[in-house]
Write an enzyme that holds these catalytic residues in place. Structure first.
Site, PDB file in Angstrom:
ATOM      1  N   HIS A  68      32.464  25.424  29.935  1.00 30.39           N
ATOM      2  CA  HIS A  68      31.449  25.860  28.958  1.00 30.39           C
ATOM      3  C   HIS A  68      31.714  27.286  28.466  1.00 30.39           C
ATOM      4  O   HIS A  68      32.322  28.100  29.159  1.00 30.39           O
ATOM      5  CB  HIS A  68      30.021  25.714  29.499  1.00 30.39           C
ATOM      6  CG  HIS A  68      29.601  26.683  30.559  1.00 30.39           C
ATOM      7  ND1 HIS A  68      28.707  26.349  31.558  1.00 30.39           N
ATOM      8  CD2 HIS A  68      29.925  27.974  30.802  1.00 30.39           C
ATOM      9  CE1 HIS A  68      28.500  27.395  32.339  1.00 30.39           C
ATOM     10  NE2 HIS A  68      29.234  28.393  31.903  1.00 30.39           N
ATOM     11  N   GLU A 111      27.553  23.071  27.426  1.00 25.56           N
ATOM     12  CA  GLU A 111      28.145  22.251  28.488  1.00 25.56           C
ATOM     13  C   GLU A 111      29.006  21.140  27.881  1.00 25.56           C
ATOM     14  O   GLU A 111      28.946  20.896  26.671  1.00 25.56           O
ATOM     15  CB  GLU A 111      27.017  21.653  29.349  1.00 25.56           C
ATOM     16  CG  GLU A 111      26.094  22.683  29.987  1.00 25.56           C
ATOM     17  CD  GLU A 111      26.734  23.468  31.147  1.00 25.56           C
ATOM     18  OE1 GLU A 111      27.974  23.610  31.167  1.00 25.56           O
ATOM     19  OE2 GLU A 111      25.979  23.954  32.006  1.00 25.56           O
TER      20      GLU A 111
END
Ligand code: PGA
Length: 256
Positions: A133, A138
């Site tokens: 990330h 994410e």
């Protein structure tokens, strides 16, 4: 993308940030452990060499949802404690997403608007998560995403429990983060990674495909990205010989 492998990433990073600070530019700041040495070096330059940030504005990458600003682990507090309280930037010029907003979706939109109103971010500092990330984008994040609510990856919750008394249950599950599309609009991206724990994510970022499975790989789409690594973080790279050669053989006068 320029990849710099060095025993002292904080010196290369501080040199780059100093250049933007001297021009009173808008700085994108990051929290986490990685930038701490860079911040300490910049604080030293401020105190010992008169480096001023008085004309700069700063925008943080992200914030936990639901933590009050005064919570020690809110990024609002963290960036002040670790960096901006020790330099001469105006406190009101240090911006972060509003993690306490009743309407976090609107707060995300407002943050993108605030960045635009400031004329955009000239230099965005980034770390990288072990899951690839940047900010809190994410795996699976849209490569065009804007500042918005994200749910943290269980791996990120495990990684960040160290800031919450090693208690995963205290780590918020939701955040507001600049999106990958937001980050890509900054003029210069400066990513620092150190330690063997980051080597897999770094290899995916630099030598894997551009793909949402490794959100940091979006740096490959940016015309001015500098990735500063220590040898441990660079250990998984296939072409490190070339990256070192390219830095050692820069054309005269070419900076980062
Ligand atoms: P770290 O975090 O600097 O604390 O390793 C990096 C990140 O999660 O982006």
């Amino acid at each position: 993308m320029e990849i710099v492998i060095t025993e002292r990433p904080e010196i290369v990073a501080a040199d780059i940030i100093e250049k933007y600070a001297r021009e009173g530019k808008t700085l994108g700041l990051a929290t986490g452990s990685t930038p701490l040495k860079t911040y300490q070096e910049l604080i030293r330059r401020h105190k010992e060499e008169g480096l001023s940030f008085a004309q700069c504005q700063a925008f943080l990458l992200d914030e936990y949802l639901g933590l009050p600003r005064e919570h020690e682990q809110s990024y609002y507090r963290t960036i002040r404690r670790e960096f901006t309280d020790s330099i001469d930037i105006e406190d009101s010029a240090v911006h972060s997403p509003d993690g306490t907003a009743a309407d976090p979706v609107a707060a995300g939109n407002r943050y993108d608007e605030a960045i635009k109103a400031a004329g955009g971010i000239d230099m965005q500092l980034l770390g990288i998560g072990t899951d690839g990330h940047i900010g809190f984008n994410e795996p699976g994040s849209s490569l065009a995403s804007r500042t918005r609510v994200k749910t943290l990856h269980p791996q990120t919750i495990r990684d960040n429990a160290r800031f919450f008394n090693n208690d995963e249950s205290q780590v918020p599950h939701h955040v507001l983060t600049q999106g990958l599309g937001t980050i890509l609009e900054a003029g210069h991206l400066l990513l620092i990674a150190t330690g063997a724990g980051k080597s897999e994510a770094v290899a995916a970022l630099a030598e894997g495909p551009v793909a949402a499975v490794c959100p940091a790989s979006v740096l490959q789409l940016h015309p001015h990205a500098t990735v500063v690594l220590d040898p441990d973080a660079a250990a998984g790279l296939k072409h490190s010989e070339y990256y070192r050669f390219a830095v050692d053989n820069k054309l005269a006068g070419q900076g980062y």
